[in-house]
Design a protein around this motif. Sequence first.
Motif, mmCIF file in Angstrom:
data_model
loop_
_atom_site.group_PDB
_atom_site.id
_atom_site.type_symbol
_atom_site.label_atom_id
_atom_site.label_comp_id
_atom_site.label_asym_id
_atom_site.label_seq_id
_atom_site.Cartn_x
_atom_site.Cartn_y
_atom_site.Cartn_z
ATOM 1 N N LYS A 40 0.825 -1.214 0.000
ATOM 2 C CA LYS A 40 0.000 0.000 0.000
ATOM 3 C C LYS A 40 0.860 1.265 0.000
ATOM 4 O O LYS A 40 0.594 2.214 -0.742
ATOM 5 C CB LYS A 40 -0.941 -0.004 1.217
ATOM 6 C CG LYS A 40 -1.740 1.283 1.368
ATOM 7 C CD LYS A 40 -2.974 1.124 2.237
ATOM 8 C CE LYS A 40 -2.713 0.845 3.689
ATOM 9 N NZ LYS A 40 -3.979 0.746 4.460
ATOM 10 N N LYS A 93 -12.441 -2.618 7.224
ATOM 11 C CA LYS A 93 -12.734 -1.434 8.035
ATOM 12 C C LYS A 93 -13.971 -0.661 7.593
ATOM 13 O O LYS A 93 -14.271 0.405 8.122
ATOM 14 C CB LYS A 93 -11.499 -0.532 8.085
ATOM 15 C CG LYS A 93 -10.408 -1.221 8.914
ATOM 16 C CD LYS A 93 -9.126 -0.484 9.009
ATOM 17 C CE LYS A 93 -8.109 -1.343 9.760
ATOM 18 N NZ LYS A 93 -6.742 -0.965 9.553
ATOM 19 N N ARG A 169 -5.704 -9.674 18.535
ATOM 20 C CA ARG A 169 -6.089 -8.360 17.994
ATOM 21 C C ARG A 169 -6.769 -8.553 16.635
ATOM 22 O O ARG A 169 -6.306 -9.318 15.802
ATOM 23 C CB ARG A 169 -4.848 -7.488 17.811
ATOM 24 C CG ARG A 169 -5.166 -6.110 17.192
ATOM 25 C CD ARG A 169 -5.021 -6.100 15.671
ATOM 26 N NE ARG A 169 -5.517 -4.866 15.081
ATOM 27 C CZ ARG A 169 -5.392 -4.572 13.787
ATOM 28 N NH1 ARG A 169 -4.782 -5.407 12.961
ATOM 29 N NH2 ARG A 169 -5.911 -3.461 13.309
ATOM 30 N N GLN A 171 -9.000 -6.315 13.330
ATOM 31 C CA GLN A 171 -9.505 -5.078 12.748
ATOM 32 C C GLN A 171 -10.996 -5.017 13.100
ATOM 33 O O GLN A 171 -11.576 -6.015 13.527
ATOM 34 C CB GLN A 171 -9.348 -5.104 11.235
ATOM 35 C CG GLN A 171 -7.949 -5.401 10.777
ATOM 36 C CD GLN A 171 -7.886 -5.405 9.250
ATOM 37 O OE1 GLN A 171 -8.007 -4.367 8.623
ATOM 38 N NE2 GLN A 171 -7.702 -6.570 8.669
ATOM 39 N N ASN A 209 -2.084 -10.984 10.368
ATOM 40 C CA ASN A 209 -1.798 -9.937 9.392
ATOM 41 C C ASN A 209 -1.026 -10.519 8.220
ATOM 42 O O ASN A 209 -0.706 -11.703 8.219
ATOM 43 C CB ASN A 209 -1.046 -8.759 10.027
ATOM 44 C CG ASN A 209 -1.722 -7.445 9.699
ATOM 45 O OD1 ASN A 209 -1.919 -7.144 8.510
ATOM 46 N ND2 ASN A 209 -2.111 -6.694 10.701
ATOM 47 N N ASN A 213 2.924 -6.572 6.573
ATOM 48 C CA ASN A 213 2.519 -5.746 7.717
ATOM 49 C C ASN A 213 3.225 -6.183 9.002
ATOM 50 O O ASN A 213 3.634 -5.339 9.808
ATOM 51 C CB ASN A 213 1.002 -5.810 7.923
ATOM 52 C CG ASN A 213 0.262 -4.829 7.024
ATOM 53 O OD1 ASN A 213 0.868 -3.953 6.403
ATOM 54 N ND2 ASN A 213 -1.048 -4.977 6.938
ATOM 55 N N TYR A 236 -7.450 -3.609 -0.070
ATOM 56 C CA TYR A 236 -7.884 -2.231 0.200
ATOM 57 C C TYR A 236 -8.839 -1.683 -0.846
ATOM 58 O O TYR A 236 -8.818 -2.129 -1.994
ATOM 59 C CB TYR A 236 -6.651 -1.309 0.218
ATOM 60 C CG TYR A 236 -5.551 -1.823 1.101
ATOM 61 C CD1 TYR A 236 -5.678 -1.778 2.485
ATOM 62 C CD2 TYR A 236 -4.394 -2.385 0.562
ATOM 63 C CE1 TYR A 236 -4.683 -2.260 3.308
ATOM 64 C CE2 TYR A 236 -3.387 -2.870 1.382
ATOM 65 C CZ TYR A 236 -3.538 -2.814 2.750
ATOM 66 O OH TYR A 236 -2.558 -3.304 3.561
HETATM 67 C C1 LMR Z 1 -4.678 -3.867 9.903
HETATM 68 O O1 LMR Z 1 -5.290 -3.017 10.550
HETATM 69 O O2 LMR Z 1 -4.208 -4.886 10.397
HETATM 70 C C2 LMR Z 1 -4.478 -3.643 8.420
HETATM 71 O O3 LMR Z 1 -5.691 -3.328 7.854
HETATM 72 C C3 LMR Z 1 -3.531 -2.533 8.176
HETATM 73 C C4 LMR Z 1 -3.451 -2.227 6.715
HETATM 74 O O4 LMR Z 1 -3.912 -1.171 6.327
HETATM 75 O O5 LMR Z 1 -2.903 -3.063 5.993
#
Ligand code: LMR
Length: 334
Positions: A40, A93, A169, A171, A209, A213, A236
């Motif tokens: 990204k 998200k 954890r 999202q 993840n 990341n 995304y």
């Molecule tokens: C996360 O929050 O783990 C991912 O969405 C972060 C991202 O934007 O890759």
Amino acid sequence: MFFKPFHVVALVAALSSAAAFAQAPIVIKFSHVTTNDTPKGKGADRFKELAEKATKGRVKVEVYPNSTLYKDKEELEALQLGAVQMLAPSLAKFGPLGVKEFEAFDIPYIFPSKDVLYRVTEGPVGKSLLKKLETKGITGLSYWDNGFKVMTSNKPLRHPADFKGQKMRIQSSKVLDAQFRALGANPQVMAFSEVYQAMQTGVVDGGENTPSNVYTQKMHEVQKHLTVSDHGYIGYAVIVNKKFWDGLPADIRGQLEGAMKEATRYANAIAQTENAQALDAIKKSGKTTVYVLNDKERAEWRKALLPVRKSVEARVGKEVLQAVDKESAALGFK
Ligand code: LMR
């Protein structure tokens, strides 16, 4: 006829303010939460380069990576308010915005291959999902790829039973919540920028993840174990503030669309390699034990996670699920 000095002064002032007005670039603030050194991050930087070139500097793109401006939830609010113009949040998200259909992409093991995923995002359903953002004051421009997820924790995660009681954890997606509950774990929603510290201090035991990341946030330094499970996907939607986008001069909007198309091709072309390289770098660091699920273990995970799809169907709707089934069949998957 004579020019008096004040005429000259007034003329110069008028001309220079007109010139300044004509030259003031349109600024696009592009905020995102990962580092520059991710699929990204690299896509955003490439868009900046292409957009500024295509518009001959009439547009200036300011990229703010790694949550320097906003964390996950705040960035969406900032976009809606017009404080930033462009974002690329993960599809997970969009649920809290009320566009729950995007959470279908979080269903474990839903995509038998990346090609199925591309056929869905590039097809009519992908377009229809972006369209749904318009009622939220958002225009969806493109889908950018990241990759399939790994699991990390301080204990080895090989069998579904290993997840029992683990604080993981997630999202802000109800589907990811259901996924970890199906494994007997305890999911906790947390902003991406807070994950490293939460892992370091034991606020959470682990998370999921993509390798890129994990590596760029240094999560592997505070997690003893990583399992390559490819159980889910992170990608995304590149989005802009609709009012801002609609208000652009048509020629500029067209140039930016062209730049976005090219940046998308680039981001999607590098995603897989970036993740493979990150996984290698994690292995080489020696800071975490990397384990790849074997076929038997993968089958156990699939079985444990199979009920998730049914349990979230009503929430995410049939549109994406049917498209995934159709494209899977078209590519010969059962
Ligand atoms: C996360 O929050 O783990 C991912 O969405 C972060 C991202 O934007 O890759």
